[in-house]
Design an enzyme around this catalytic site. Structure first.
Site, PDB file in Angstrom:
ATOM      1  N   CYS A  79       0.824  -1.216   0.000  1.00 33.77           N
ATOM      2  CA  CYS A  79       0.000   0.000   0.000  1.00 33.77           C
ATOM      3  C   CYS A  79       0.860   1.270   0.000  1.00 33.77           C
ATOM      4  O   CYS A  79       1.407   1.641  -1.018  1.00 33.77           O
ATOM      5  CB  CYS A  79      -0.975  -0.022   1.173  1.00 33.77           C
ATOM      6  N   HIS A 167      -3.996  -4.959   0.684  1.00 35.45           N
ATOM      7  CA  HIS A 167      -3.481  -5.487   1.945  1.00 35.45           C
ATOM      8  C   HIS A 167      -3.613  -7.014   1.982  1.00 35.45           C
ATOM      9  O   HIS A 167      -4.713  -7.544   2.164  1.00 35.45           O
ATOM     10  CB  HIS A 167      -4.241  -4.875   3.125  1.00 35.45           C
ATOM     11  N   GLU A 169      -2.562  -8.916   4.302  1.00 35.19           N
ATOM     12  CA  GLU A 169      -2.599  -9.394   5.686  1.00 35.19           C
ATOM     13  C   GLU A 169      -3.996  -9.504   6.263  1.00 35.19           C
ATOM     14  O   GLU A 169      -4.204 -10.185   7.279  1.00 35.19           O
ATOM     15  CB  GLU A 169      -1.739  -8.484   6.577  1.00 35.19           C
ATOM     16  N   GLY A 222      -1.824 -16.008  37.495  1.00 35.95           N
ATOM     17  CA  GLY A 222      -2.768 -17.070  37.195  1.00 35.95           C
ATOM     18  C   GLY A 222      -3.157 -17.098  35.733  1.00 35.95           C
ATOM     19  O   GLY A 222      -3.837 -18.009  35.271  1.00 35.95           O
ATOM     20  N   GLY A 223      -2.697 -16.087  34.972  1.00 34.68           N
ATOM     21  CA  GLY A 223      -3.007 -16.010  33.554  1.00 34.68           C
ATOM     22  C   GLY A 223      -2.010 -16.767  32.701  1.00 34.68           C
ATOM     23  O   GLY A 223      -1.010 -17.303  33.189  1.00 34.68           O
ATOM     24  N   VAL A 224      -2.273 -16.775  31.404  1.00 29.14           N
ATOM     25  CA  VAL A 224      -1.467 -17.544  30.472  1.00 29.14           C
ATOM     26  C   VAL A 224      -0.038 -16.994  30.382  1.00 29.14           C
ATOM     27  O   VAL A 224       0.939 -17.743  30.451  1.00 29.14           O
ATOM     28  CB  VAL A 224      -2.115 -17.546  29.068  1.00 29.14           C
ATOM     29  N   ASP A 225       0.106 -15.674  30.232  1.00 31.62           N
ATOM     30  CA  ASP A 225       1.416 -15.089  29.976  1.00 31.62           C
ATOM     31  C   ASP A 225       2.395 -15.337  31.122  1.00 31.62           C
ATOM     32  O   ASP A 225       3.511 -15.804  30.908  1.00 31.62           O
ATOM     33  CB  ASP A 225       1.287 -13.581  29.717  1.00 31.62           C
ATOM     34  N   SER A 226       1.991 -14.999  32.331  1.00 34.46           N
ATOM     35  CA  SER A 226       2.916 -15.158  33.455  1.00 34.46           C
ATOM     36  C   SER A 226       3.212 -16.628  33.719  1.00 34.46           C
ATOM     37  O   SER A 226       4.324 -16.986  34.116  1.00 34.46           O
ATOM     38  CB  SER A 226       2.359 -14.489  34.717  1.00 34.46           C
TER      39      SER A 226
END
Length: 509
Positions: A79, A167, A169, A222-226
């Site tokens: 673009c 685009h 993507e 308690g989440g995914v990332d940590s």
């Protein structure tokens, strides 16, 4: 990382989508602002120029020096990038007679071109520009057109340089991923080696070298990332990792106990700290959303620092920062307007004096989950919906009290458990309830009530950058609403949020 793809960001809303599509091809890529091109281009096998809200004809248009890229690296210009190459290389860009937005079809594709190998004519593409390329740059060869756009795609003779005015993507470009694969794999010959297993292997080795015999303290949520960050660090340094899980009093119902139980069998060294009263006191009479976030952040740092000081020899802080946090904190035009503070980005108070280690810093959310799966983390934990760092404080509009927290915890539990019962939980990216700062009139039995209103929110997304509201079954919403009103004292009205992001955000504060 070797065999990288460099994406130069000109400020397009779609830049992250380019990176995501490249990663889906098992190819590692990095996004850099157009005015901060890495000094060494040796690690990069190919370069992609993003779109932009700018016009190349404007005086303040981005104008980077690409002399070390063009003719030296395979280059794909998307673009704005395509218009940039034309405008400054002997072609011309003019205002379009019609605004070229939305779906279009490639009515002509030049045969025998590797770039369009396997892509049929009349395939859908997504346009988003008001300028158009009237004349191709020097040595430009037209590759594709639409009914309204003559130069929808071109290449430059004598270079591995390709350009498109649409685009690839976005979802609406039917063969967009195929086009990126043609460029990156078939033309640029970038090896497809970016896999969860490879990431785990290289990251653990890097962490061992980076940390050595040092000790790391990490705050678990308690989440995914940590959790995934903790398991990666545990693989690298084992008993030198110390995890702290702080109860800020703003977690979901029974979450403090259930999360500690989940971690019990994962081999992590975890200490639970109940600091509920301290956080509620820090939030007393505070109703401004940004000040609430800062109060929670400051209280967490104080609690975390108290606990960290009880450990000896710790000089590293582990964080679950992921790539969207990093990208959103670096703007093409300097510091971006603060929509909301990111709790993982921005440095630490000087008194903590800890070096930061962020093993997930270059991963998108879905990649974090795939890495967790590769390491054998329980599917239920990996499938948990994202939960905001400030917890229920930003789902309680206005000031925070223990009673409001109790009400919202009960409402949230009914909503989330209902999604699981109806087998809808895994079909939703994130769900939660919001306690509104208003009362409404109701009737229960023969009595008039004047009680709280709650809003339910459920969205579908990939990484939270954009999101659509989920069309939950009416029967489900009816059942959940009845259960909330009948079982949660203090609530007499339930509404459902049908706003998408943008223009709304996922959280209300």
């Amino acid at each position: 990382m070797q065999n990288n793809v460099l994406i130069l960001d000109f400020g397009s809303q779609y830049t992250q989508l380019i990176a995501r599509r490249v990663r889906e091809l098992n190819i590692y890529c990095e996004i850099h602002p157009y005015h901060h091109i890495p000094e060494s281009l040796d690690p990069f096998k190919a370069v992609i120029l993003s779109g932009s809200p700018f016009s190349v004809r404007a005086e303040d248009a981005p104008h980077p020096d690409l002399s070390k890229i063009r003719g030296h690296k395979p280059l794909l210009a998307v673009c704005y990038g395509a218009q940039y190459l034309a405008h400054f290389s002997g072609g011309s860009v003019e205002p379009s007679n019609i605004r070229e937005y939305g779906r279009a079809k490639l009515s002509m594709i030049k045969s025998g071109e590797a770039f369009f190998q396997g892509i049929p004519e009349n395939t859908n593409v997504w346009m988003s520009h008001s300028d158009t390329i009237a004349k191709l740059p020097e040595n430009g060869v037209r590759l594709a057109s639409t009914v309204d756009v003559l130069n929808a795609a071109y290449r430059i003779e004598g270079e591995e340089t390709y350009a498109i005015q649409f685009h690839p993507e976005v979802y609406h470009t039917t063969h967009g991923k195929h086009l990126l694969e043609n460029f990156l794999v078939n033309i640029a010959e970038v090896p497809q080696t970016w896999t969860p297993a490879a990431f785990v292997e290289t990251t653990v080795a890097t962490l061992k070298e980076q940390i050595g015999d040092g000790k790391v303290v990490l705050g678990l949520s308690g989440g995914v990332d940590s959790t995934v960050a903790a398991i990666l660090l545990n693989k690298a340094i084992g008993g030198n990792l110390y995890c702290i899980f702080v109860n800020n009093g703003l977690l979901r119902k029974n979450e403090f106990e259930s999360v500690l139980h989940q971690y019990k069998d994962m081999g992590l060294n975890v200490k639970g700290v109940d600091a509920s009263e301290r956080f509620l006191e820090a939030l007393r009479n505070e109703s401004d959303p940004e000040r609430k976030r800062k109060a929670i952040g400051n209280a967490f740092i104080e609690v975390f620092d108290d606990e960290a000081h009880q450990l000896t020899g710790v000089d590293w802080l582990g964080q679950g920062t992921i790539y969207p946090d990093v990208i959103e904190s670096v703007s093409v035009n300097g510091p971006s307007v603060t929509i909301k503070s990111h709790h993982n980005v921005g440095g630490l108070p000087d008194f903590m004096k800890l070096k930061v280690v962020e093993p997930l810093r270059m991963l998108f959310k879905d990649e974090v989950r795939r890495v967790g799966k590769e390491m054998g983390i329980d599917a239920e934990l990996l499938g948990r919906h994202p939960f905001p760092g400030p917890g229920l404080a930003i789902r309680i509009l206005g000031d925070i009290t223990a009673e409001k927290v109790r009400i919202l915890q009960e409402v949230d539990a009914i909503f989330i458990n209902g999604l699981k019962k109806w087998e809808l939980y895994d079909k939703v990216w994130q769900a939660g309830a919001i306690l509104l700062p208003i009362n409404s009139v109701g009737v229960m039995g023969d009595e008039r009530t004047y009680e709280k209103v709650v809003a339910l929110r459920a969205v579908q997304s990939t990484d939270g950058m954009t999101a659509d509201w989920v069309d939950l079954p009416y029967e489900f919403l009816q059942e959940v609403s009845n259960h909330i009103i009948n079982r949660v004292k203090g609530v007499n009205r339930v509404v459902y949020d049908i706003s998408s992001k943008p223009p709304a955000t996922i959280e209300w504060e």
